[in-house]
Design an enzyme around this catalytic site. Structure first.
Site: not given
Ligand code: NAP
Length: 243
Positions: A148, A152
């Site tokens: 990860y 990033k």
């Molecule tokens: P999340 O809760 O896991 O939601 C991710 C979304 O992206 C889900 O709707 C998922 O669909 C979709 N997705 C994942 N893989 C995919 C694929 N191969 N094709 C199409 N759609 C896909 O994640 P989040 O926390 O909202 O994270 C969103 C972004 O923020 C990511 O880039 C993550 O790295 C970044 N981020 C998150 C955090 C954190 O702590 N949460 C911190 C920093 C950065 P499905 O559920 O159907 O797989």
């Protein structure tokens, strides 16, 4: 200062849950026409019921599917590359499969979707704006997050090259770099109480981010109020990177 997108079309990837879903809500509230791209059809259907967006179901880990989905989105003025995955594994246990999958979604799909969307923006000659959702994990090492963190870090560098090459076409490109955010991914990776409280002590504001904290930063960077902001990685981290 009101953000108004006045019917501009916005493509958001990873729109089904968490941060991406909240970004769709925020952009729709500010007058954008949202095209939501995600993997699980049921999530897209419920989002369409909520905000009236167009939807595309695709797995961005598949390079061909990623390109096709971006083509299907049609004319896009604003792009948010949000889809990302995290597969926590210790450095020594990180599998080739988990590493490749993480890079395919978190980095390669951003490149492929952006290529399609940016070509359209350039052909129409009206510019555009792009925000990539990176992470604080791009600039610090986090245990059990080798793939990860690598993805990033690569995404920040991809963002810089996108800014360099798309800027002359008046396509602005920036990233936002959140701390732990309370989404399904955040809950999965930070459910262990010891890890959770250790991370919290490193955030001067003393809390994790909410999806709306990230969505507000994204809406600002996409808006005309940010017209001279280009090539930045904006922390949304309660001060994590300041200490
Ligand atoms: P999340 O809760 O896991 O939601 C991710 C979304 O992206 C889900 O709707 C998922 O669909 C979709 N997705 C994942 N893989 C995919 C694929 N191969 N094709 C199409 N759609 C896909 O994640 P989040 O926390 O909202 O994270 C969103 C972004 O923020 C990511 O880039 C993550 O790295 C970044 N981020 C998150 C955090 C954190 O702590 N949460 C911190 C920093 C950065 P499905 O559920 O159907 O797989």
């Amino acid at each position: 200062m009101n953000i108004a997108f006045n019917g501009r079309r916005a493509l958001v990837t990873g729109a089904g849950k968490g941060i991406g879903r909240q970004i769709c809500v925020a952009l729709a509230e500010s007058g954008a026409r949202v095209v939501a791209l995600s993997r699980t059809r049921a999530d897209l259907d419920s989002l369409a019921d909520e905000i009236g967006c167009e939807t595309i179901a695709a797995d961005l880990a598949d390079a061909g599917a990623a390109r096709e989905a971006a083509e299907a989105a049609g004319e896009i003025d604003l792009l948010v590359n949000n889809a990302g995955i995290s597969i926590p594994q210790s450095l020594l246990d990180t599998s080739a499969r988990a590493f490749d999958e993480t890079m395919a979604v978190n980095v390669r799909a951003v490149l492929l979707v952006t290529q399609v969307i940016a070509r359209g923006m350039i052909a129409r000659g009206r510019g555009g704006a792009i925000v990539n959702i990176s992470s604080q994990a791009s600039s610090v090492g986090i245990a059990d997050h080798a793939a990860y963190c690598a993805s990033k870090g690569a995404l920040d560098q991809l963002t810089r090259v996108m800014a360099l090459e798309l800027g002359p076409h008046q396509i602005r490109v920036n990233a936002v770099n959140p701390t732990v955010t309370l989404t399904p991914m955040g809950e999965m990776a930070w459910s262990d109480p010891t890890k959770r409280s250790t991370m919290l002590t490193k955030i001067p504001l003393g809390r994790f981010a909410m999806p709306r904290d990230v969505a507000h930063a994204v809406a600002y960077l996409l808006s005309e109020q940010a017209d001279m902001i280009h090539g930045v990685m904006l922390p949304v981290d309660g001060g994590f990177l300041a200490v």
